[in-house]
Scaffold this motif. Sequence first.
Motif, PDB file in Angstrom:
ATOM      1  N   GLY A  24      25.910 -50.628 -16.216  1.00  0.00           N
ATOM      2  CA  GLY A  24      25.356 -49.306 -15.954  1.00  0.00           C
ATOM      3  C   GLY A  24      26.045 -48.233 -16.786  1.00  0.00           C
ATOM      4  O   GLY A  24      25.403 -47.300 -17.277  1.00  0.00           O
ATOM      5  N   ILE A  25      27.344 -48.377 -16.956  1.00  0.00           N
ATOM      6  CA  ILE A  25      28.099 -47.429 -17.798  1.00  0.00           C
ATOM      7  C   ILE A  25      27.624 -47.545 -19.244  1.00  0.00           C
ATOM      8  O   ILE A  25      27.405 -46.529 -19.920  1.00  0.00           O
ATOM      9  N   GLU A  26      27.436 -48.770 -19.690  1.00  0.00           N
ATOM     10  CA  GLU A  26      26.938 -48.980 -21.051  1.00  0.00           C
ATOM     11  C   GLU A  26      25.563 -48.326 -21.233  1.00  0.00           C
ATOM     12  O   GLU A  26      25.309 -47.643 -22.228  1.00  0.00           O
ATOM     13  N   ARG A  27      24.673 -48.505 -20.255  1.00  0.00           N
ATOM     14  CA  ARG A  27      23.341 -47.908 -20.323  1.00  0.00           C
ATOM     15  C   ARG A  27      23.428 -46.375 -20.316  1.00  0.00           C
ATOM     16  O   ARG A  27      22.694 -45.695 -21.034  1.00  0.00           O
ATOM     17  N   ALA A  28      24.350 -45.847 -19.497  1.00  0.00           N
ATOM     18  CA  ALA A  28      24.518 -44.396 -19.421  1.00  0.00           C
ATOM     19  C   ALA A  28      24.977 -43.828 -20.761  1.00  0.00           C
ATOM     20  O   ALA A  28      24.481 -42.794 -21.213  1.00  0.00           O
ATOM     21  N   LEU A  29      25.905 -44.510 -21.393  1.00  0.00           N
ATOM     22  CA  LEU A  29      26.379 -44.054 -22.701  1.00  0.00           C
ATOM     23  C   LEU A  29      25.276 -44.171 -23.740  1.00  0.00           C
ATOM     24  O   LEU A  29      25.091 -43.269 -24.574  1.00  0.00           O
ATOM     25  N   ASP A  32      22.855 -41.416 -23.551  1.00  0.00           N
ATOM     26  CA  ASP A  32      23.442 -40.087 -23.770  1.00  0.00           C
ATOM     27  C   ASP A  32      23.481 -39.241 -22.506  1.00  0.00           C
ATOM     28  O   ASP A  32      23.239 -38.039 -22.535  1.00  0.00           O
ATOM     29  N   LEU A  33      23.782 -39.872 -21.355  1.00  0.00           N
ATOM     30  CA  LEU A  33      23.917 -39.113 -20.114  1.00  0.00           C
ATOM     31  C   LEU A  33      25.127 -38.195 -20.199  1.00  0.00           C
ATOM     32  O   LEU A  33      26.037 -38.405 -21.003  1.00  0.00           O
ATOM     33  N   ALA A  34      25.145 -37.211 -19.340  1.00  0.00           N
ATOM     34  CA  ALA A  34      26.251 -36.244 -19.316  1.00  0.00           C
ATOM     35  C   ALA A  34      27.570 -36.959 -19.040  1.00  0.00           C
ATOM     36  O   ALA A  34      27.619 -37.941 -18.295  1.00  0.00           O
ATOM     37  N   CYS A  35      28.623 -36.458 -19.648  1.00  0.00           N
ATOM     38  CA  CYS A  35      29.928 -37.101 -19.511  1.00  0.00           C
ATOM     39  C   CYS A  35      30.384 -37.161 -18.058  1.00  0.00           C
ATOM     40  O   CYS A  35      31.043 -38.119 -17.643  1.00  0.00           O
ATOM     41  N   GLY A  36      30.016 -36.175 -17.260  1.00  0.00           N
ATOM     42  CA  GLY A  36      30.396 -36.180 -15.841  1.00  0.00           C
ATOM     43  C   GLY A  36      29.832 -37.388 -15.112  1.00  0.00           C
ATOM     44  O   GLY A  36      30.514 -38.005 -14.299  1.00  0.00           O
ATOM     45  N   GLU A  37      28.588 -37.723 -15.410  1.00  0.00           N
ATOM     46  CA  GLU A  37      27.962 -38.889 -14.781  1.00  0.00           C
ATOM     47  C   GLU A  37      28.639 -40.181 -15.231  1.00  0.00           C
ATOM     48  O   GLU A  37      28.903 -41.068 -14.426  1.00  0.00           O
ATOM     49  N   VAL A  38      28.955 -40.270 -16.507  1.00  0.00           N
ATOM     50  CA  VAL A  38      29.640 -41.466 -17.024  1.00  0.00           C
ATOM     51  C   VAL A  38      31.015 -41.590 -16.371  1.00  0.00           C
ATOM     52  O   VAL A  38      31.426 -42.679 -15.962  1.00  0.00           O
ATOM     53  N   LEU A  39      31.715 -40.484 -16.238  1.00  0.00           N
ATOM     54  CA  LEU A  39      33.041 -40.504 -15.610  1.00  0.00           C
ATOM     55  C   LEU A  39      32.959 -40.931 -14.149  1.00  0.00           C
ATOM     56  O   LEU A  39      33.812 -41.692 -13.672  1.00  0.00           O
ATOM     57  N   ARG A  40      31.942 -40.480 -13.425  1.00  0.00           N
ATOM     58  CA  ARG A  40      31.764 -40.912 -12.032  1.00  0.00           C
ATOM     59  C   ARG A  40      31.520 -42.415 -11.961  1.00  0.00           C
ATOM     60  O   ARG A  40      32.064 -43.103 -11.103  1.00  0.00           O
TER      61      ARG A  40
END
Length: 90
Positions: A24-29, A32-40
């Motif tokens: 899911g983190i890979e998909r988020a990156l 180009d999701l917001a960095c806040g979402e990736v950090l969560r």
Amino acid sequence: MSHTLRKKTKLLARVRRIKGQLEGIERALDADLACGEVLRQLASARGALNGLTAELMEDHLLEHVVEAESAKARRLGGQEMAEVIRAYLK
């Protein structure tokens, strides 16, 4: 029978959930999701991995140190745990 064998199904399910979180983190990156979402998402995956590690450490201590069949087995279990803790804290 070792604690990892007794709990194999449960442990593998947790590992698969963590794997899903990492994907899911890979998909988020990739999306180009917001960095806040990736950090969560990273924080959630880290928490899941830490929880799994803590459970296995506790089970190791109980089975291979506290309930060890001999002083030699207790010593070996304690040495293994010390090595794991050193590696974990690096």
